[in-house]
Design a protein around this motif. Sequence first.
Motif, PDB file in Angstrom:
ATOM      1  N   LEU A  26       0.826  -1.381  -0.003  1.00 55.89           N
ATOM      2  CA  LEU A  26       0.029   0.094  -0.068  1.00 55.89           C
ATOM      3  C   LEU A  26       0.884   1.290  -0.029  1.00 55.89           C
ATOM      4  N   MET A  27       2.136   1.150   0.579  1.00 58.74           N
ATOM      5  CA  MET A  27       2.926   2.345   0.593  1.00 58.74           C
ATOM      6  C   MET A  27       3.401   2.357  -0.935  1.00 58.74           C
ATOM      7  N   ASN A  53       8.666  -1.449  11.613  1.00 60.25           N
ATOM      8  CA  ASN A  53       9.277  -2.742  11.724  1.00 60.25           C
ATOM      9  C   ASN A  53       9.656  -3.005  10.101  1.00 60.25           C
ATOM     10  N   ILE A  54       9.052  -2.444   9.168  1.00 59.68           N
ATOM     11  CA  ILE A  54       9.640  -2.439   8.006  1.00 59.68           C
ATOM     12  C   ILE A  54      10.940  -2.011   7.727  1.00 59.68           C
ATOM     13  N   ASP A  65      20.014  12.403   4.962  1.00 60.85           N
ATOM     14  CA  ASP A  65      20.034  12.583   3.265  1.00 60.85           C
ATOM     15  C   ASP A  65      19.203  11.528   2.702  1.00 60.85           C
ATOM     16  N   ASP A  66      18.585  10.650   3.507  1.00 64.11           N
ATOM     17  CA  ASP A  66      17.589   9.524   2.751  1.00 64.11           C
ATOM     18  C   ASP A  66      16.086   9.628   3.124  1.00 64.11           C
ATOM     19  N   HIS A  67      15.318   9.416   2.496  1.00 63.97           N
ATOM     20  CA  HIS A  67      13.893   9.133   2.829  1.00 63.97           C
ATOM     21  C   HIS A  67      13.571   7.547   3.016  1.00 63.97           C
ATOM     22  N   ARG A  68      13.575   7.147   4.030  1.00 64.12           N
ATOM     23  CA  ARG A  68      13.474   5.753   4.311  1.00 64.12           C
ATOM     24  C   ARG A  68      12.107   5.211   3.540  1.00 64.12           C
ATOM     25  N   ARG A  69      10.865   5.840   3.524  1.00 66.76           N
ATOM     26  CA  ARG A  69       9.757   5.574   2.996  1.00 66.76           C
ATOM     27  C   ARG A  69       9.898   5.304   1.470  1.00 66.76           C
ATOM     28  N   VAL A  70      10.632   5.853   0.762  1.00 62.06           N
ATOM     29  CA  VAL A  70      11.034   5.935  -0.559  1.00 62.06           C
ATOM     30  C   VAL A  70      11.852   4.583  -0.767  1.00 62.06           C
TER      31      VAL A  70
END
Length: 87
Positions: A26-27, A53-54, A65-70
């Motif tokens: 879904l993300m 958890n993911i 510098d990072d977007h963990r969701r992406v």
Amino acid sequence: MMDDPAMDENSRLHLLSPRELEVLGLMADGRTNLAIARVLVLSCGAVEKHVANIFAKLELWPAPDDHRRVLAVLTYVRARELARLAS
């Protein structure tokens, strides 16, 4: 044949629970935590816990510098593409 991206041990997705994979899917569809909560009939807190958890299971630690969701979604999409190519 690898139809399930979670089966690719190189992607670390095999470490995710079925619910975590559902949340990650879904993300990947661009859903917010609130939208995911509505679709899965969960609280926002439960979704936030699944997302945390993911990130942990995929070893996506906080970094300026990072977007963990992406990065998590990219891992999922790449594994799905590899599975599609392998089938």
